[in-house]
Design a protein around this motif. Sequence first.
Motif, PDB file in Angstrom:
ATOM      1  N   ASP A 104       5.540  25.952  -4.170  1.00 49.27           N
ATOM      2  CA  ASP A 104       4.923  27.153  -3.926  1.00 49.27           C
ATOM      3  C   ASP A 104       5.913  28.222  -3.350  1.00 49.27           C
ATOM      4  N   ARG A 105       6.340  27.561  -2.105  1.00 47.69           N
ATOM      5  CA  ARG A 105       7.113  27.814  -1.028  1.00 47.69           C
ATOM      6  C   ARG A 105       8.375  28.430  -1.765  1.00 47.69           C
ATOM      7  N   ALA A 106       9.455  27.571  -2.230  1.00 54.15           N
ATOM      8  CA  ALA A 106      10.286  28.701  -3.361  1.00 54.15           C
ATOM      9  C   ALA A 106       9.830  29.324  -4.056  1.00 54.15           C
ATOM     10  N   LYS A 107       8.902  29.190  -4.964  1.00 55.63           N
ATOM     11  CA  LYS A 107       8.711  30.550  -6.005  1.00 55.63           C
ATOM     12  C   LYS A 107       8.342  31.067  -4.921  1.00 55.63           C
ATOM     13  N   ARG A 108       7.830  31.643  -4.055  1.00 57.79           N
ATOM     14  CA  ARG A 108       7.627  32.465  -3.684  1.00 57.79           C
ATOM     15  C   ARG A 108       8.690  33.648  -2.588  1.00 57.79           C
ATOM     16  N   LEU A 109       9.414  32.658  -2.524  1.00 56.14           N
ATOM     17  CA  LEU A 109      10.580  33.070  -1.464  1.00 56.14           C
ATOM     18  C   LEU A 109      11.843  33.668  -2.611  1.00 56.14           C
ATOM     19  N   PHE A 110      12.361  32.820  -4.000  1.00 59.09           N
ATOM     20  CA  PHE A 110      13.019  33.617  -5.090  1.00 59.09           C
ATOM     21  C   PHE A 110      12.667  35.152  -5.097  1.00 59.09           C
ATOM     22  N   LYS A 111      10.796  35.659  -5.018  1.00 59.05           N
ATOM     23  CA  LYS A 111       9.923  36.350  -5.150  1.00 59.05           C
ATOM     24  C   LYS A 111      10.574  37.118  -4.473  1.00 59.05           C
ATOM     25  N   ILE A 112      10.575  37.091  -3.310  1.00 54.05           N
ATOM     26  CA  ILE A 112      11.239  37.982  -2.702  1.00 54.05           C
ATOM     27  C   ILE A 112      12.804  38.461  -2.927  1.00 54.05           C
ATOM     28  N   HIS A 113      12.947  36.951  -2.849  1.00 59.42           N
ATOM     29  CA  HIS A 113      14.957  37.419  -3.183  1.00 59.42           C
ATOM     30  C   HIS A 113      15.004  38.560  -4.056  1.00 59.42           C
ATOM     31  N   ASP A 114      14.180  38.037  -5.321  1.00 55.56           N
ATOM     32  CA  ASP A 114      14.495  39.339  -6.502  1.00 55.56           C
ATOM     33  C   ASP A 114      13.993  40.619  -6.435  1.00 55.56           C
ATOM     34  N   HIS A 115      12.767  40.522  -5.023  1.00 54.68           N
ATOM     35  CA  HIS A 115      12.973  41.620  -4.514  1.00 54.68           C
ATOM     36  C   HIS A 115      14.151  42.439  -3.744  1.00 54.68           C
ATOM     37  N   VAL A 116      14.580  41.696  -2.774  1.00 60.23           N
ATOM     38  CA  VAL A 116      15.594  42.322  -1.760  1.00 60.23           C
ATOM     39  C   VAL A 116      16.551  42.938  -2.788  1.00 60.23           C
ATOM     40  N   ASN A 117      17.155  41.787  -3.335  1.00 63.01           N
ATOM     41  CA  ASN A 117      18.218  42.240  -5.034  1.00 63.01           C
ATOM     42  C   ASN A 117      17.874  43.051  -5.423  1.00 63.01           C
ATOM     43  N   LEU A 118      16.914  43.630  -5.567  1.00 67.60           N
ATOM     44  CA  LEU A 118      16.329  45.059  -6.147  1.00 67.60           C
ATOM     45  C   LEU A 118      16.632  46.519  -5.499  1.00 67.60           C
TER      46      LEU A 118
ATOM     47  N   ARG B 106      24.477  34.800   1.551  1.00 63.36           N
ATOM     48  CA  ARG B 106      23.672  35.515   2.515  1.00 63.36           C
ATOM     49  C   ARG B 106      22.761  36.169   2.545  1.00 63.36           C
ATOM     50  N   VAL B 107      22.304  36.325   1.518  1.00 59.63           N
ATOM     51  CA  VAL B 107      21.552  36.761   0.716  1.00 59.63           C
ATOM     52  C   VAL B 107      20.462  36.367   0.898  1.00 59.63           C
ATOM     53  N   ILE B 108      20.452  35.645   0.497  1.00 62.54           N
ATOM     54  CA  ILE B 108      19.035  35.089   0.814  1.00 62.54           C
ATOM     55  C   ILE B 108      18.311  34.590   2.423  1.00 62.54           C
ATOM     56  N   LEU B 109      19.614  34.015   3.331  1.00 63.63           N
ATOM     57  CA  LEU B 109      18.971  34.244   4.402  1.00 63.63           C
ATOM     58  C   LEU B 109      17.924  35.507   4.265  1.00 63.63           C
ATOM     59  N   ILE B 110      18.447  36.824   4.485  1.00 58.26           N
ATOM     60  CA  ILE B 110      17.562  38.149   4.318  1.00 58.26           C
ATOM     61  C   ILE B 110      16.198  37.524   3.466  1.00 58.26           C
ATOM     62  N   SER B 111      16.180  37.034   2.579  1.00 53.96           N
ATOM     63  CA  SER B 111      15.144  36.977   1.896  1.00 53.96           C
ATOM     64  C   SER B 111      14.405  35.982   2.711  1.00 53.96           C
ATOM     65  N   ASN B 112      14.459  34.833   3.077  1.00 51.42           N
ATOM     66  CA  ASN B 112      13.474  34.079   4.206  1.00 51.42           C
ATOM     67  C   ASN B 112      13.571  34.238   5.041  1.00 51.42           C
TER      68      ASN B 112
ATOM     69  N   SER C  44      10.119  36.395   4.588  1.00 54.49           N
ATOM     70  CA  SER C  44       9.143  35.481   3.620  1.00 54.49           C
ATOM     71  C   SER C  44       8.535  34.668   5.645  1.00 54.49           C
ATOM     72  N   VAL C  45       9.763  34.424   6.498  1.00 53.12           N
ATOM     73  CA  VAL C  45       8.730  33.296   7.230  1.00 53.12           C
ATOM     74  C   VAL C  45       7.603  33.785   8.252  1.00 53.12           C
ATOM     75  N   PRO C  46       7.135  34.615   8.244  1.00 53.29           N
ATOM     76  CA  PRO C  46       5.785  34.645   8.829  1.00 53.29           C
ATOM     77  C   PRO C  46       4.822  35.139   8.089  1.00 53.29           C
ATOM     78  N   ARG C  47       4.999  34.865   6.986  1.00 54.12           N
ATOM     79  CA  ARG C  47       3.912  34.464   5.860  1.00 54.12           C
ATOM     80  C   ARG C  47       3.382  33.473   5.653  1.00 54.12           C
ATOM     81  N   GLU C  48       5.057  32.768   5.797  1.00 55.80           N
ATOM     82  CA  GLU C  48       5.128  30.859   5.583  1.00 55.80           C
ATOM     83  C   GLU C  48       4.058  30.717   6.806  1.00 55.80           C
ATOM     84  N   GLU C  49       4.392  31.097   7.770  1.00 60.47           N
ATOM     85  CA  GLU C  49       3.711  30.622   8.763  1.00 60.47           C
ATOM     86  C   GLU C  49       2.322  30.294   9.033  1.00 60.47           C
ATOM     87  N   LYS C  50       1.988  31.550   8.589  1.00 61.03           N
ATOM     88  CA  LYS C  50       0.961  31.899   8.630  1.00 61.03           C
ATOM     89  C   LYS C  50      -0.034  30.793   7.661  1.00 61.03           C
TER      90      LYS C  50
END
Length: 509
Positions: free
Chosen positions: A69-83, A122-128, A131-137
Amino acid sequence: MVILLIIEFVIVATSYYFSVIRSNYPLHMLQLEGYNNEDYKTWIKNNKSKVSKFVYKKTEEKTPLVWTDRAKRLFKIHDHVNLAFLVGFIMITDIIYANTKSYYSTIVLVILCLILYYFEYRVILISNKISVPREEKINMGFFVEAQGKIKNLKENNNLKVLGITGSFGKTSTKFIADTILSESLNVKNTPSSYNTPMGLSKVINNDLNESHEVFLAELGAKMKGEIDEVAQLVQPDIGIITAIGPTHMHMFKTIENIMNTKYELIEDLPEDGIAIFNYDNEYVKVLADKTEKKTIRYGMEDIEKLDVYAKDIEVSEKGSEFTLVIKELGEVKCSTKLLGKHNISNLLAAASAGYVLGMDLKSLASGIEKVEPVEHRLNIVDSGTGVIVIDDAFNSNPVGFRAALSVIDEFKNGRKIIITPGMVELGDMEEDENYKIGKEIAKVCDYVILVGKKRTEPIMKGLKDASYNIDNTFVVNSLNEATEVLGSITRSGDVVLFENDLPDTYSEE
């Protein structure tokens, strides 16, 4: 303007498609690094040749990307960053077109899209980071739920929690303890190397229930404070420290830091908790001697100082026989399928826990006899060709590597062949320890297959300095190549040791 929009759409859609493909591999590496940006940055630094490749090349991974689930959430965020980047690129292109009225402005869009594609690692770093605040919660919610469940089961169902940690041997000891304790108790174990707060929280929340009498928790760490965090979650009544040695030295830096981190388990035991120590390990012995809580010391040396020990040990290529001695209970003859003297140490750790939990000698011996080898930890694999294959590929450290060599040295017939990429995560000690192990290999093995020319240079130097016949060594780039070489040199009766199989983050090109 319509033509411009069409061109922009084609360029952006193409860029998005290939960026998605390219981002799978960096996402996989980030997952293997525990979604830790700093560790991932280190991986980028150490793998510049991979990161700089412009053409995506699909590879076969030993541990594939797991779409949690975390990987899917991160990939979705990464999609948005790319877009977001692509929308920005379109805006820049439109501004240039407005000033030039030339479709050549789309060349700028192509260049920007290529830059985005290139920097996906390196873009994946921005995405991650996003995502950190939400994942920590989310993680904290699971953590608190699991923590509450453990507390409730301890108070209302008398659940006992056995925490196991160490630089090595902890996973094997956990599985061994599961078999032995299950002779008398209802035990809940955790899969494979589940030793992080989130992995343990998942098992506690989903699988632990009122019927379980003992919960086995492996506690792993790569830095100070992480054992304490997991211990606060599982609330152990009994703690085992299996061994301490130079693992994850690139993170810990010193043995003292490792000792202090592993000791967090003992510090988190309640006042009436029981600490179990491998007294044969020089670093663990120091910790045992300073502990004021009730302690159980186990081992095979200095038996007058031990509470649990093995004597009359006979080790062979078929397993081991020994006498288990528990000073307060007496002694019993035991036999095991496990290979190597170091596995007797793991059996003693589990037997010590069984003794603390009220098991008798007969039940302990019965459990020991039933213990099966743990996959990829010195277990014999039937190749069907008459060749004896010993799989010790899970990981490697100086103590474990030498133990594996001693095991194959017990085989008196057939030639001995080793396949290894050497040891990793030993920090500044890595080169020296691999050099030393090269000398040890020279004493035991007839053929040596080294995986990764650059990484295994210290082993090769050790072999040469031990006057080993270099004609019997092979250096390959991958495990597949190693297997091909192996097929060309083996014959019935040979003994082959697969020692360590580096994770994908360490693969050498």
